[in-house]
Design a protein around this motif. Structure first.
Motif, PDB file in Angstrom:
ATOM      1  N   THR A  57     -74.618  -4.196  12.927  1.00 28.92           N
ATOM      2  CA  THR A  57     -75.524  -4.850  13.866  1.00 28.92           C
ATOM      3  C   THR A  57     -76.450  -3.835  14.518  1.00 28.92           C
ATOM      4  OG1 THR A  57     -75.602  -6.464  15.681  1.00 28.92           O
ATOM      5  CG2 THR A  57     -73.983  -4.681  15.877  1.00 28.92           C
ATOM      6  N   ASP A  58     -77.354  -4.333  15.348  1.00 30.40           N
ATOM      7  CA  ASP A  58     -78.276  -3.448  16.046  1.00 30.40           C
ATOM      8  C   ASP A  58     -77.600  -2.840  17.268  1.00 30.40           C
ATOM      9  OD1 ASP A  58     -79.346  -5.136  18.652  1.00 30.40           O
ATOM     10  OD2 ASP A  58     -78.855  -6.443  16.962  1.00 30.40           O
TER      11      ASP A  58
ATOM     12  N   TYR B 273     -73.977  -4.542  24.189  1.00 31.02           N
ATOM     13  CA  TYR B 273     -73.623  -5.747  24.949  1.00 31.02           C
ATOM     14  C   TYR B 273     -72.201  -6.194  24.654  1.00 31.02           C
ATOM     15  CZ  TYR B 273     -77.918  -7.170  27.347  1.00 31.02           C
ATOM     16  OH  TYR B 273     -78.967  -7.269  28.237  1.00 31.02           O
ATOM     17  N   ILE B 274     -71.790  -6.102  23.400  1.00 34.96           N
ATOM     18  CA  ILE B 274     -70.422  -6.489  23.043  1.00 34.96           C
ATOM     19  C   ILE B 274     -69.413  -5.665  23.850  1.00 34.96           C
ATOM     20  CG2 ILE B 274     -68.693  -6.330  21.195  1.00 34.96           C
ATOM     21  CD1 ILE B 274     -70.942  -7.164  19.229  1.00 34.96           C
TER      22      ILE B 274
ATOM     23  N   THR C  19     -87.573 -10.476  23.969  1.00 31.31           N
ATOM     24  CA  THR C  19     -86.770 -10.838  22.798  1.00 31.31           C
ATOM     25  C   THR C  19     -87.626 -11.064  21.555  1.00 31.31           C
ATOM     26  OG1 THR C  19     -86.766 -13.109  23.656  1.00 31.31           O
ATOM     27  CG2 THR C  19     -84.806 -11.775  24.059  1.00 31.31           C
TER      28      THR C  19
ATOM     29  N   THR D  45     -71.435 -14.411  20.003  1.00 31.25           N
ATOM     30  CA  THR D  45     -70.909 -13.478  19.004  1.00 31.25           C
ATOM     31  C   THR D  45     -69.432 -13.171  19.237  1.00 31.25           C
ATOM     32  OG1 THR D  45     -73.080 -12.447  18.713  1.00 31.25           O
ATOM     33  CG2 THR D  45     -71.169 -11.176  17.985  1.00 31.25           C
TER      34      THR D  45
ATOM     35  N   GLN E 267     -80.199 -12.500  25.711  1.00 33.67           N
ATOM     36  CA  GLN E 267     -79.341 -11.404  25.252  1.00 33.67           C
ATOM     37  C   GLN E 267     -77.877 -11.691  25.561  1.00 33.67           C
ATOM     38  OE1 GLN E 267     -81.151  -8.212  27.424  1.00 33.67           O
ATOM     39  NE2 GLN E 267     -82.864  -7.971  25.995  1.00 33.67           N
TER      40      GLN E 267
ATOM     41  N   LYS F 282     -76.527 -14.663  23.386  1.00 31.96           N
ATOM     42  CA  LYS F 282     -76.327 -14.225  22.013  1.00 31.96           C
ATOM     43  C   LYS F 282     -75.003 -13.473  21.880  1.00 31.96           C
ATOM     44  CE  LYS F 282     -78.234 -10.961  18.604  1.00 31.96           C
ATOM     45  NZ  LYS F 282     -79.284  -9.936  18.350  1.00 31.96           N
ATOM     46  N   THR F 283     -74.736 -12.582  22.828  1.00 33.24           N
ATOM     47  CA  THR F 283     -73.495 -11.805  22.797  1.00 33.24           C
ATOM     48  C   THR F 283     -72.288 -12.696  23.062  1.00 33.24           C
ATOM     49  OG1 THR F 283     -74.715  -9.894  23.640  1.00 33.24           O
ATOM     50  CG2 THR F 283     -72.317  -9.767  23.695  1.00 33.24           C
TER      51      THR F 283
ATOM     52  N   ARG G 184     -78.459  -2.772  20.515  1.00 27.18           N
ATOM     53  CA  ARG G 184     -78.338  -3.559  21.738  1.00 27.18           C
ATOM     54  C   ARG G 184     -77.148  -4.518  21.658  1.00 27.18           C
ATOM     55  NH1 ARG G 184     -82.170  -3.998  25.248  1.00 27.18           N
ATOM     56  NH2 ARG G 184     -83.891  -4.021  23.739  1.00 27.18           N
ATOM     57  N   THR G 185     -77.050  -5.205  20.534  1.00 26.49           N
ATOM     58  CA  THR G 185     -75.933  -6.132  20.377  1.00 26.49           C
ATOM     59  C   THR G 185     -74.603  -5.401  20.513  1.00 26.49           C
ATOM     60  OG1 THR G 185     -77.240  -7.580  18.930  1.00 26.49           O
ATOM     61  CG2 THR G 185     -74.850  -7.788  18.808  1.00 26.49           C
TER      62      THR G 185
ATOM     63  N   ASN H  75     -69.808  -3.554  12.785  1.00 27.25           N
ATOM     64  CA  ASN H  75     -70.353  -4.909  12.778  1.00 27.25           C
ATOM     65  C   ASN H  75     -71.675  -5.031  12.026  1.00 27.25           C
ATOM     66  OD1 ASN H  75     -68.685  -6.700  14.949  1.00 27.25           O
ATOM     67  ND2 ASN H  75     -68.726  -4.555  15.568  1.00 27.25           N
TER      68      ASN H  75
END
Length: 426
Positions: free
Chosen positions: A401-402, A408-409, A332, A26, A19, A22-23, A404-405, A399
């Motif tokens: 996006t989901d 996290y961002i 994940t 990004t 996780q 991935k962030t 969680r993403t 974004n």
């Protein structure tokens, strides 16, 4: 067959790292800051002796992992569970760093606990184990350094023992300044009105806000809950008060269902004298544990342990929303399946952050010598969580996006900004 499976520690750490990476990719996280955040600051392992009621001395193993304190003192729970180990604590400590950052709190992240099944010990033994663990931790915790809180199988009584032990190591003039070494204490011992319900309230509120953003109400929505401890109970309490229907509950001992709805308060009263077990409740019937996640419902709330929804069972989930009451309940691979199936996941670092927000208010209350009333506390938690939800929702939309993403961002960017502004000590 055990209803709630034990989490796989290696995969829990793998999950949080996947996780994070991935962030980091990004947002093109500064590589130096990425190196810092990818490891923990401190990993403390303690072996300490405790005399049992029989006179026998047993050696226990306790852990405290401190991940990062760029934004403030380490903050995170202590759990008493047979699966607790340093790898488990590392994953949970990293999640706490993201959680406190997302909530905008002046905290970092930590986690820990003792590798025991508390059901095997008397109250007197648990008190001695807790006090000896606190003493062994020594200056590794402190009100401006690392502030533990309740977690799995620990409660306000555990925190009262910890606070008293820690304060007892200080001079008489310093004791009152150390009351906020832990949060989640009983109200009569410096605790916060409403702290016990704050995590469950946060889970309920984020679900409500999600449906409100879709122009829908909670009334009539059917939900299922895995875990009926503090978080599972209070979440169910608030949801049913808002018109939702509790369809099924699963804990380590049983899985129960009632198509017409389970009476939350009756189940809670049933579980109290049974050390939290829902087994034998006459207001529902038992069902096959493996079929639980596949029940037809609107909302699924995993509020027990990590890694409960995986590639093995994620395809069974029929809920339209999964709200993470526990930390890391979806791995994940399981998450990828849920998202592919159009299921919305409210991520743990937002969904269950009502607890750490409540802890922050308790910490402030002790620090400033104040006393807040229940309605004031719940108003503060509601306001703070609503602000966080709206910020995450904005990133989701901007974004595409989901959730969680998006969460996290926001969390990791806040820490990155702190490091960039302050620099790295040479």
């Amino acid at each position: 067959m055990t209803a709630i499976k034990e989490a796989t520690k290696k995969s829990m750490l793998d999950n949080v790292m996947q996780q994070f990476n991935k962030t980091a990719d990004t947002i093109m996280l500064n590589p130096n800051i990425r190196n810092i955040l990818s490891i923990t600051n401190n990993e403390i392992i303690l072996h300490f002796p405790v005399k049992m009621d029989t006179g026998e001395v047993k050696i226990f193993t306790g852990y405290r992992v401190q991940h990062n304190n760029a934004l403030g003192p380490y903050k995170g729970g202590l759990r008493y569970h047979p699966t607790v180990d340093v790898e488990d604590a590392k994953a949970l400590a990293m999640w706490m760093t993201w959680k406190t950052s997302l909530a905008g709190l002046p905290y970092g992240g930590a986690k820990g606990g003792i590798q025991i099944d508390p059901r095997e010990y008397s109250i007197g033994e648990l008190e001695r184990i807790t006090r000896r663990f606190t003493y062994a931790l020594g200056e590794n915790i402190g009100p401006e350094h690392d502030i533990p809180a309740p977690d799995v199988n620990t409660n306000e009584q555990t925190m009262a023992w910890m606070a008293d032990t820690f304060m007892s190591t200080k001079s008489s003039s310093e004791r009152s300044k150390n009351q906020h070494v832990v949060t989640g204490k009983p109200v009569g011992s410096g605790g916060l009105e409403g702290r016990n319900r704050s995590t469950g309230y946060g889970v309920y509120l984020t679900i409500k806000l999600l449906y409100r953003s879709r122009g829908e109400q909670l009334a009539g929505k059917k939900f299922i809950v895995q875990g009926f401890g503090n978080v599972g109970y209070w979440t169910s309490h608030f949801l049913t008060n808002d018109g939702a229907i509790l369809l099924a509950v699963q804990d380590a001992h049983a899985t129960i269902i009632n198509e017409n709805g389970i009476a939350v308060e009756d189940l809670f009263e049933h579980s109290k004298p049974r050390k939290g077990s829902i087994q034998g409740f006459d207001g529902a019937v038992e069902m096959e544990p493996a079929a639980f996640f596949g029940l037809q419902c609107d909302i699924l709330i995993p509020a027990a342990l990590g890694n409960q929804i995986t590639a093995e069972n994620a395809y069974q989930v029929k809920a339209e929303v999964v709200a993470e009451g526990a930390n890391g309940p979806i791995d994940t691979e399981g998450e990828a399946i849920l998202l592919q199936n159009g299921i919305t996941i409210i991520p743990d670092i937002m969904c269950n952050s009502g607890g750490v927000i409540g802890s922050y208010f308790e910490w402030l209350q002790n620090r400033n010598g104040e006393l807040w009333q229940l309605d004031e506390v719940m108003f503060k938690i509601n306001k703070k969580l609503t602000e966080v939800f709206k910020k995450v929702e904005t990133v989701v939309k901007e974004n595409q996006t989901d959730w969680r993403t998006a969460a996290y961002i926001l969390a990791i960017k806040r820490i990155e900004t702190a490091y960039i502004q302050r620099g790295i000590f040479p």
